[in-house]
Scaffold this motif. Structure first.
Motif, short mmCIF file in Angstrom:
data_model
loop_
_atom_site.label_atom_id
_atom_site.label_comp_id
_atom_site.label_asym_id
_atom_site.label_seq_id
_atom_site.Cartn_x
_atom_site.Cartn_y
_atom_site.Cartn_z
N PHE A 127 41.19 20.59 58.70
CA PHE A 127 40.56 20.17 59.94
C PHE A 127 41.43 20.53 61.14
N THR A 128 42.74 20.32 60.97
CA THR A 128 43.68 20.75 62.01
C THR A 128 43.52 22.24 62.29
N ALA A 129 43.37 23.02 61.20
CA ALA A 129 43.19 24.46 61.37
C ALA A 129 41.92 24.76 62.15
N ALA A 130 40.85 24.01 61.82
CA ALA A 130 39.57 24.21 62.52
C ALA A 130 39.71 23.90 64.01
N ILE A 131 40.43 22.82 64.32
CA ILE A 131 40.66 22.45 65.72
C ILE A 131 41.54 23.49 66.40
N LEU A 132 42.57 23.93 65.66
CA LEU A 132 43.51 24.91 66.20
C LEU A 132 42.77 26.17 66.64
N GLY A 133 41.83 26.59 65.80
CA GLY A 133 41.08 27.80 66.14
C GLY A 133 39.93 27.54 67.11
N GLY A 134 39.56 26.29 67.27
CA GLY A 134 38.41 25.95 68.11
C GLY A 134 37.26 25.52 67.23
N ALA A 141 51.92 19.68 60.27
CA ALA A 141 50.51 19.93 60.56
C ALA A 141 49.95 18.86 61.50
N PHE A 142 50.36 17.60 61.27
CA PHE A 142 49.84 16.53 62.12
C PHE A 142 50.37 16.66 63.54
N CYS A 143 51.62 17.11 63.67
CA CYS A 143 52.17 17.32 65.02
C CYS A 143 51.40 18.44 65.72
N VAL A 144 51.11 19.51 64.97
CA VAL A 144 50.32 20.60 65.54
C VAL A 144 48.97 20.07 66.02
N LEU A 145 48.35 19.23 65.17
CA LEU A 145 47.05 18.65 65.50
C LEU A 145 47.09 17.87 66.81
N ILE A 204 46.17 17.52 72.71
CA ILE A 204 46.65 17.14 74.03
C ILE A 204 46.59 18.35 74.98
N VAL A 205 47.07 19.48 74.48
CA VAL A 205 47.26 20.63 75.36
C VAL A 205 45.98 21.43 75.55
N ARG A 206 45.29 21.67 74.45
CA ARG A 206 44.10 22.52 74.53
C ARG A 206 43.08 22.08 73.49
N PRO A 207 42.34 20.98 73.79
CA PRO A 207 41.43 20.42 72.79
C PRO A 207 40.35 21.38 72.35
N THR A 208 40.13 22.45 73.09
CA THR A 208 39.10 23.40 72.70
C THR A 208 39.60 24.41 71.68
N GLY A 209 40.88 24.38 71.37
CA GLY A 209 41.41 25.31 70.39
C GLY A 209 41.68 26.68 70.99
N LEU A 210 42.24 27.56 70.15
CA LEU A 210 42.64 28.87 70.66
C LEU A 210 41.44 29.72 71.05
N LEU A 211 40.39 29.71 70.20
CA LEU A 211 39.24 30.57 70.47
C LEU A 211 38.00 29.77 70.86
N GLY A 212 38.14 28.45 71.02
CA GLY A 212 36.95 27.61 71.16
C GLY A 212 36.40 27.56 72.56
N GLU A 213 35.14 27.09 72.59
CA GLU A 213 34.55 26.79 73.89
C GLU A 213 34.87 25.33 74.20
N ARG A 214 34.48 24.91 75.39
CA ARG A 214 34.79 23.54 75.80
C ARG A 214 33.90 22.58 75.01
N VAL A 215 34.50 21.70 74.17
CA VAL A 215 33.68 20.73 73.46
C VAL A 215 34.18 19.30 73.61
N ALA A 216 35.48 19.12 73.71
CA ALA A 216 36.02 17.77 73.76
C ALA A 216 35.80 17.20 75.15
N ASP A 217 34.69 16.48 75.31
CA ASP A 217 34.35 16.08 76.67
C ASP A 217 35.17 14.86 77.10
#
Lengths: 320, 317
Positions: free
Chosen positions: B252-259, B293-297, B302-315
């Motif tokens: 899940f962290t990976a999914a968030i990381l990528g967006g 992994a949890f620290c990365v999550l 905090i820094v970029r909730p949309t992930g590296l490739l994601g669109e804006r989702v965390a409203d």
């Protein structure tokens, strides 16, 4: 039920509980003590999850902070265990504030994931003997028994009155809080955060405040736990503790104090009655969580004054 | 680990480089597994906006089903190693896909019209239920994949000796990811999935059966997760009924990381997280491996909730 009947019911329940140790054996009293501790923790979580609608599944981390603070102060600096109560609450609350500050604005399910992550990081830190003071996987032992006016609290019956006294005090305080300006602001926040912000409620402030308060309560419950067990180790504060607490609040009815108490009795007490099925305990809980969300999402004993559990309202605010 | 990579008697550059590449490829293999699981999270999230907490447990079912089929059918004895493992993988994928579809029917479809957060609670319940069913069936102890089935070959690639299993896992996971990407981008059904992820109502108006799309997502995601479970069993040899939780959280962290909701994002995020974790465990501290992994999550949220490739989702409110 009329409000007066409520008070009569609560009084009867309290009286029944107060005389219960006279008729029960030590083991049964000890089960009641566990129920009391879980009730204390769940009441704190209920402020965060039930009253303010913030999904927190790392409550065991704050519990652990309190327990370890008490244990370290007691075993290293010989501070009487009950005296550490305020400091444990303070440490757990401050930790919760520091953790929640950057993430509290995140949407429900994201907050859930972050709090799970924080809970795990704390547990791993404890296992790895962080700063060399947590005793690693073995934990800390030799915590002193609490002493009240020269009387050493040792037997299960003694702890029963200590723990349930704290529960009673907590219920009284949280009922007052619920009806205060603070409590109303939390409910408003839960029902519709955007509208609350629009009405001049500083939502970030209230979210943080309730996070800190709920965590401080968990920290103080941790002190009681440390005093009762005299040994604490990281495995007492695993992810599953957070899940069980989360379940107690959801099952009982988020925002409902009688609901949380009822669920604490069911979730902690029932497995003791059916010990031969102890292995299936979590299985049944999982099933109950699934079925409850379809059949009775507002919980067994929902809070009055607003339409059951606020999931519906919260989702309306957030959108599909 | 130390018996495989004996500490060099003389610390020279070649050893350090060798060690680095061993960790890097190890990270890629683990990352491939994370990516396969992450795809299930991200696809379900894309269509239903739901964190499928039970997905990690479907992954565990893949590992356990793989073990049971491997030992009971003796596929590798009858068909040889390559064909045997391939058939095994296909069977596991099919079975876990069916489980995923049943999960959707039982735990999520009744809540389709309910608020999203009650679906989250139901998902947690399903996760606990699945995990404990497995514990009651197989017992709480670690289960071990039979060692003699796997050839203990190492491949020499540009002077680097790599275990065959590691290379196979990297190749297989990349192959499956490419196949999925083409399926989503190039086929008609894939287009329907993308349409349903953007706007379910509009997709329905265009004649797309959204219920079937959701069903499909709950077949494909768990199939990939299940085969990832089999890979963990084959790679590490040891499985446990609770492992789906840790792997699930990391995926899940990976999914968030990528967006989240972004399919190439889940692939990139998975591989990246695997590498970060492997290098972190090797060069920072092995004891804190799971915390990395949890620290990365937390950092990414905090820094970029949309992930590296994601669109804006965390409203925000």
């Amino acid at each position: 039920m009329k409000p007066r009947l409520d008070w009569i019911g609560a009084g009867l329940f309290a009286a029944l509980l107060a005389v219960a140790p006279l008729f029960l054996n030590a083991y049964q009293v000890d089960v009641l003590n566990s129920i009391g501790l879980y009730a204390l923790l769940a009441l704190g979580l209920n402020l965060i999850l039930g009253e303010a609608g913030l999904f927190n599944m790392g409550h065991a981390a704050f519990y652990a902070m309190g327990a370890y603070t008490a244990a370290i102060l007691n075993t290293r600096y010989q501070i009487p265990i009950l005296w550490t109560l305020p400091l444990s609450g303070l440490v757990a609350g401050a930790f919760a504030l520091a953790v929640a500050r950057p993430v509290v604005h995140l949407r429900g399910d994201y907050l859930l994931i972050v709090t799970i992550g924080v809970g795990e990081i704390v547990r791993i830190a404890l296992v790895n003997d962080v700063f060399g003071i947590t005793g690693g996987a073995n934990g800390i032992f030799g915590i002193n028994r609490p002493r009240v006016f020269g009387y050493i609290i040792r037997r299960p019956e003694d702890f029963f009155y200590l723990i349930w006294g704290c529960v009673a005090l907590t219920i009284f305080l949280f009922l007052r809080l619920k009806r205060s300006r603070f409590g109303r602001a939390l409910n408003y926040l839960r029902e519709d955060a955007t509208a609350a912000e629009g009405s001049g409620i500083n939502t970030d402030y209230y979210k943080l405040a309730v996070f800190g308060l709920g965590a401080a309560w968990a920290g103080m419950a941790g002190t009681l736990f440390a005093a009762k067990m005299t040994i604490i180790s990281p495995e007492s504060f695993s992810f599953w503790e957070s899940v069980v607490l989360f379940m107690i609040v959801i099952l009982g009815g988020a925002g409902s104090i009688p609901g949380v108490l009822l669920a604490a009795f069911l979730v902690v007490g029932l497995p003791e009655l059916f010990r031969e099925f102890a292995g299936a305990r979590m299985l049944v809980f999982g099933l109950v969580m699934m079925v409850m969300m379809v059949v009775r999402p507002q919980g067994l004993w929902p809070a009055r004054g607003h339409q059951g559990f606020s999931l519906a309202a919260l989702a309306r605010a957030v959108g599909p | 680990m130390s018996q495989f990579f004996p500490f060099p008697a003389t610390l020279n550059l070649a050893n350090l480089v060798e060690e680095f590449f061993q960790q890097l490829t190890n990270g890629l293999a683990v990352g491939g597994i994370y990516a396969l699981i992450a795809l299930g999270y991200t696809m379900v999230y894309g269509v239903l906006k739901l964190i499928n907490f039970a997905h990690g447990d479907l992954f565990t079912y893949g590992a356990y089903l793989g073990l049971t089929l491997l030992t009971s059918l003796a596929l590798t004895d009858r068909l040889g190693f390559a064909l045997g493992v391939l058939v095994l993988a296909l069977m596991v994928m099919g079975l876990v896909a069916v489980l995923g579809a049943i999960l959707e029917r039982a735990a999520y479809r009744p809540l389709r019209q309910s608020p999203r957060l009650s679906a989250v609670v139901s998902a947690l319940g399903a996760s606990i239920f699945l995990q404990n069913t497995l514990m009651l069936i197989y017992g709480a102890r670690f289960q071990v994949y039979p060692e003699n089935i796997l050839p203990a070959t190492t491949l020499n690639i540009f002077g680097l000796y790599l275990p065959l299993m590691r290379v196979l896992i990297v190749l297989a996971s990349v192959l499956m990811m490419v196949a999925l990407y083409l399926f989503i981008q190039k086929t008609k059904i894939g287009t329907a999935i993308r349409a349903a992820a953007i706007d379910q109502d509009a997709a329905r108006l265009m004649g797309i059966d959204v219920n079937r799309v959701i069903m499909l997502v709950f077949l494909v995601g768990p199939a990939l997760g299940g085969v990832a479970g089999l890979m963990v069993g084959l790679y590490y040899g040891q499985i446990n009924f609770t492992m789906g939780w840790v792997y699930g959280m990391k995926a899940f962290t990976a999914a968030i990381l990528g967006g989240i909701g972004n399919i190439p994002g889940a692939m990139v995020g998975g591989l990246l997280l695997g590498v970060i974790e492997a290098l972190g465990a090797a060069y920072i501290s092995i004891a804190w491996k799971d915390a990395i992994a949890f620290c990365v999550l937390i950092l990414i949220l905090i820094v970029r909730p949309t992930g590296l490739l994601g669109e804006r989702v965390a409203d925000k409110v």
